[in-house]
Design a protein around this motif. Structure first.
Motif, short mmCIF file in Angstrom:
data_model
loop_
_atom_site.label_atom_id
_atom_site.label_comp_id
_atom_site.label_asym_id
_atom_site.label_seq_id
_atom_site.Cartn_x
_atom_site.Cartn_y
_atom_site.Cartn_z
N SER A 200 0.87 -1.19 0.00
CA SER A 200 0.00 0.00 0.00
C SER A 200 0.90 1.23 0.00
CB SER A 200 -0.91 0.00 1.23
OG SER A 200 -1.81 -1.08 1.19
N LEU A 201 1.09 1.81 -1.16
CA LEU A 201 1.98 2.96 -1.32
C LEU A 201 1.21 4.23 -0.98
CD1 LEU A 201 4.68 4.16 -2.31
CD2 LEU A 201 3.70 4.21 -4.61
N ARG A 202 1.74 5.02 -0.03
CA ARG A 202 1.10 6.28 0.35
C ARG A 202 1.79 7.43 -0.35
NH1 ARG A 202 -0.54 7.63 6.45
NH2 ARG A 202 -2.15 6.12 5.81
N GLN A 203 1.00 8.21 -1.06
CA GLN A 203 1.50 9.41 -1.75
C GLN A 203 0.60 10.57 -1.37
OE1 GLN A 203 1.33 7.77 -5.78
NE2 GLN A 203 3.56 7.67 -5.83
N GLY A 204 1.09 11.42 -0.46
CA GLY A 204 0.25 12.49 0.07
C GLY A 204 -0.85 11.92 0.94
N ASP A 205 -2.11 12.24 0.58
CA ASP A 205 -3.26 11.74 1.34
C ASP A 205 -3.89 10.52 0.70
OD1 ASP A 205 -2.96 13.79 3.19
OD2 ASP A 205 -4.22 15.17 2.03
N THR A 206 -3.29 10.02 -0.35
CA THR A 206 -3.89 8.89 -1.07
C THR A 206 -3.03 7.64 -0.93
OG1 THR A 206 -2.75 9.42 -3.15
CG2 THR A 206 -4.89 10.47 -2.76
N GLU A 207 -3.68 6.50 -1.09
CA GLU A 207 -2.99 5.21 -1.09
C GLU A 207 -3.37 4.45 -2.35
OE1 GLU A 207 -3.51 2.71 2.30
OE2 GLU A 207 -3.33 4.37 3.73
N ARG A 208 -2.42 3.69 -2.86
CA ARG A 208 -2.73 2.81 -3.99
C ARG A 208 -1.93 1.52 -3.86
NH1 ARG A 208 0.74 3.30 -8.65
NH2 ARG A 208 2.42 4.81 -8.34
N GLN A 209 -2.54 0.44 -4.33
CA GLN A 209 -1.91 -0.87 -4.27
C GLN A 209 -0.93 -1.03 -5.44
OE1 GLN A 209 -2.39 -3.54 -1.96
NE2 GLN A 209 -3.24 -1.84 -0.78
N VAL A 210 0.28 -1.43 -5.13
CA VAL A 210 1.29 -1.67 -6.17
C VAL A 210 1.98 -2.99 -5.86
CG1 VAL A 210 1.69 0.79 -6.55
CG2 VAL A 210 3.13 -0.46 -4.93
N ASP A 211 2.58 -3.56 -6.87
CA ASP A 211 3.42 -4.72 -6.64
C ASP A 211 4.66 -4.27 -5.86
OD1 ASP A 211 5.50 -6.83 -7.19
OD2 ASP A 211 3.81 -7.70 -8.27
N ALA A 212 5.06 -5.06 -4.88
CA ALA A 212 6.18 -4.65 -4.03
C ALA A 212 7.46 -4.44 -4.82
CB ALA A 212 6.42 -5.68 -2.93
N SER A 213 7.58 -5.09 -5.97
CA SER A 213 8.78 -4.92 -6.78
C SER A 213 8.91 -3.50 -7.33
CB SER A 213 8.80 -5.93 -7.93
OG SER A 213 7.69 -5.71 -8.79
N ALA A 214 7.79 -2.76 -7.33
CA ALA A 214 7.81 -1.39 -7.87
C ALA A 214 8.25 -0.37 -6.82
CB ALA A 214 6.43 -1.02 -8.40
N LEU A 215 8.38 -0.77 -5.56
CA LEU A 215 8.80 0.18 -4.52
C LEU A 215 10.24 0.62 -4.72
CD1 LEU A 215 7.29 -1.44 -1.30
CD2 LEU A 215 6.42 0.53 -2.56
N ARG A 216 10.51 1.87 -4.33
CA ARG A 216 11.86 2.41 -4.40
C ARG A 216 12.24 3.00 -3.05
NH1 ARG A 216 11.88 -0.59 -7.67
NH2 ARG A 216 12.13 -0.41 -9.93
#
Length: 704
Positions: A200-216
């Motif tokens: 669950s990637l948090r960007q500002g006040d929003t969250e979106r589901q991403v594949d963990a491989s996309a995390l940086r």
């Protein structure tokens, strides 16, 4: 007409769309989507043959989602234009000849005039002739030179019928090898591709589901109760209890709050954490083990390497023998018979086929094997070393002992604790509730609303008194309850590595609960089965204290163990065993096992193990079941036996054919036919499924 296509949309966000095919045919169709790379609005397309997926990045301002889906459907379902060269292609390179290309020259031959027959035969044989010339130019006398010499002799003698037969049969052997390799890769890919981690990637006040491989590194991720932590990082806010036994080997849950470090692959049992990643996600997720598929073809069993080296060494002798036969007899037919009957072709084909078939069957049993060399080591292993937490145990707590005090009975304490804990889903709470249920204790609610204090325990009110159930930090340090009545038991429980809960009411201690990590139901059976297969020593290595190690070893029938072992200790211990002449199999799952897994002759890791442990391991137990080990050991032993029996068959049959050619009993065409028929028969035998002993492959308690 194109059959209907059923593709699944597995990821759908503005500007990002991922499709996945279920069948092999649908996965192949996805490759056509790459043709849309230049379509207006399409930014990038990534096709993964192994993962059977197609990722499309697009600009929603240029092409809408509906339009994109229509364009994709058209591209994926449109029949490709016929390839005029496909049917005329002879044997392709070693990467994968087509069956149609192999059989076409034989089927077409009777319909062609003599001159055209010769052209087709020469064109079919040319790739092999060219490979032989290339090897000869490099100063090599290998199997390619041997095949090329036989082909050249047929051309000189204008025996195009024999030339066509030789080429097709040799190509058929290569086709079988290529087909088996692809089937093996597909089976391994299927077994590994099912497992991935979402974040669950948090960007500002929003969250979106991403594949963990996309995390940086630097990304902020929210991890909620019951979720895996997707990357190494630091807690920015929140509190929780984390199971990091995969990294440290400790069965106890660890308290995490702002400023503490967390590790990828840990499980958040309680609470909610906001974590800043310190590593890129693609370095830690389970899906990275898909790279094992690419390693498998480059890692060969030493028995396979020895067989191929022997085959290559035999080629010069076959060439020399053919030259001597021609010099003595002056008969090119006898020389051709010697050239057309060699040991190396069948040896080089049968051994990798037997190993690849074993790898494919291992995948169906629940094991991803990185290469045949590791199957050989597993078959020869005389020492098995096991990690404890998460490997021999379930890494899930159960109530081991309850000690009441201050006038309370054991049943009263357990009934009250279960009444409090039944409101919460975390593993410790479930363990208390299960214990009460197993003893038939009913616990009607008499307390007020239960308050859950994250990473500490629970609190409520009963008959006007405050009731607490939780950790020592919670009841003693935060609430000031005296726990000295249980001090003697607490010391013993700590020595044995137990997790401890304290039950209090009105500021008075009522009871202490000792919980531990029970052994896997199949663990004792697996150890007994391995000993029955000739394993001389079974050893347990653990970071736990001596008391816990001794008790667990006694329960499982293990007579050797080493406690309080740090990662360096495990690594050195494995090295010492190898220097003593042992072939060592190490089975573990934690980050603290990674160095030992890499050092062992063959390392085996549980599916839910730490990323580094899985990467270091040679075999991953994808079903997370220990019972796979004795099955895999039997499979490895059967593989070596089949390789050896195939080798004996090849040497015997080809020796008879060679003698027949020397004494003129068999013609070149008959010799080539019998030799290649033997090769195909041995290849088919290598592909047969292995028969394994009737062990319980999926015992109660196994996890899939």
């Amino acid at each position: 007409m194109m059959k209907p296509v059923s593709l699944a949309i597995v990821h759908d966000l503005p500007g990002r769309l991922r499709l996945r095919g279920g069948s092999t045919r649908e996965a192949t169709l996805l490759s056509r989507g790459v043709s849309l790379q230049t379509h207006a609005g399409v930014l990038a397309i990534h096709h993964s043959p192994v993962g059977r997926s197609l990722l499309v990045l697009y600009d929603p301002a240029v092409i809408g989602r509906s339009d994109l889906l229509l364009v994709l459907y058209d591209a994926l379902t449109r029949e490709p234009a016929p390839d005029a060269t496909a049917l005329s292609a002879p044997v392709q390179d070693r990467g994968g000849p087509s069956l149609l290309g192999l059989m076409f020259p034989l089927a077409l031959r009777p319909l062609l005039p003599m001159g055209l027959r010769q052209i087709v035969a020469f064109k079919t044989a040319w790739p092999r002739l060219r490979r032989g010339l290339v090897s000869l130019a490099r100063g090599l006398l290998d199997i390619d030179v041997l095949d090329a010499a036989a082909i050249a002799l047929c051309i000189v003698r204008r025996d195009f019928r024999t030339l066509t037969t030789i080429t097709v049969l040799l190509g058929l052997g290569e086709f079988l090898e290529s087909w088996t390799r692809k089937r093996s890769e597909a089976s391994l890919a299927d077994s590994l591709a099912r497992h991935s981690i979402r974040a669950s990637l948090r960007q500002g006040d929003t969250e979106r589901q991403v594949d963990a491989s996309a995390l940086r590194a630097g990304d902020m991720v929210v991890v909620r109760q019951g979720s895996f932590i997707p990357a190494d990082g630091v807690v920015m806010s929140g509190e929780g209890l984390v199971d990091q036994s995969l990294m440290s080997g400790e069965a106890k849950l660890q308290e995490k709050r702002a400023g503490t470090a967390v590790f990828a692959g840990s499980l958040l049992e309680e609470g909610e954490l906001l974590i800043q990643a310190t590593e890129d996600g693609d370095k830690t997720v389970w899906r990275r083990t898909m790279l094992l598929l690419h390693d498998a073809e480059q890692r060969k069993a030493s028995i396979q390497g020895q067989a191929e080296q022997l085959a290559s060494r035999l080629a010069p002798f076959s060439l020399l023998l053919a030259a001597l036969v021609f010099l003595v007899t002056g008969d090119p037919r006898r020389a051709a018979s010697v050239l057309l009957v060699d040991y190396s072709c069948a040896i080089k084909l049968a051994t990798p086929l037997a190993i690849l078939a074993a790898m494919r069957q291992a995948a169906s049993l629940g094991a991803a094997v990185r290469g045949g060399r590791h199957l050989e080591d597993l078959a020869k292993a005389d020492v098995f070393v096991f990690d404890k937490t998460g490997t021999l145990t379930m890494a899930a707590p159960t109530v081991r002992e309850i000690v009441p005090c201050n006038g309370w009975s054991r049943d009263e304490a357990l009934r009250l604790a279960a009444c409090l804990e039944e409101h919460f889903p975390h593993p410790v709470a479930k363990a208390v509730v299960r214990q009460a249920a197993s003893e038939g204790l009913e616990h009607a609610e008499r307390h007020a609303t239960v308050e859950y204090v994250t990473a500490h325990g629970v609190a409520s009110c009963l008959e006007g008194s405050r009731v607490l159930l939780g950790s020592r930090h919670f009841v003693e340090e935060d609430e000031g309850v005296d726990i000295s009545p249980l001090e003697g038991h607490v010391v013993r429980w700590n020595d044995q590595g137990h997790t401890i809960l304290y039950l209090t009411m009105g500021g008075e201690l009522l009871a202490g609960f000792a919980l531990d990590d029970p052994p896997r139901p199949e663990a004792a059976q697996v150890i007994a089965a391995l000993r029955g297969m000739g394993v001389r020593r079974v050893i347990m290595l653990t970071g736990d204290l001596d008391g816990m190690a001794e008790r667990m070893a006694r329960e499982l029938g293990i007579t050797e163990w080493v406690a309080q072992a740090l990662p360096d200790d495990k690594f050195r211990f494995i090295g010492e065993l190898k220097r003593e002449g042992h072939v060592v199999a190490m089975v573990g799952d934690g980050l603290n096992d990674a160095a030992a897994l890499a050092e062992a002759s063959v390392g085996c890791c549980m599916r839910r193990g730490a990323d580094m442990a899985r990467d270091a391991a040679d075999i991953v137990l994808t079903h997370n079941e220990l019972m796979t080990l004795p099955l895999l050991r039997s499979l490895a032993t059967a593989t070596l036996s089949r390789v050896q029996s195939n080798f004996a068959c090849i040497v015997g049959a080809n020796t008879l054919l060679l003698l027949g050619g020397l004494f003129g009993v068999t013609s070149p065409a008959l010799g080539a036919f019998l030799h290649n028929s033997t090769t195909v028969a041995v290849a088919v035998n290598a592909l047969r499924p292995y028969t394994l002993p009737a062990l319980a492959a999926n015992p109660v308690g196994g996890e899939r």
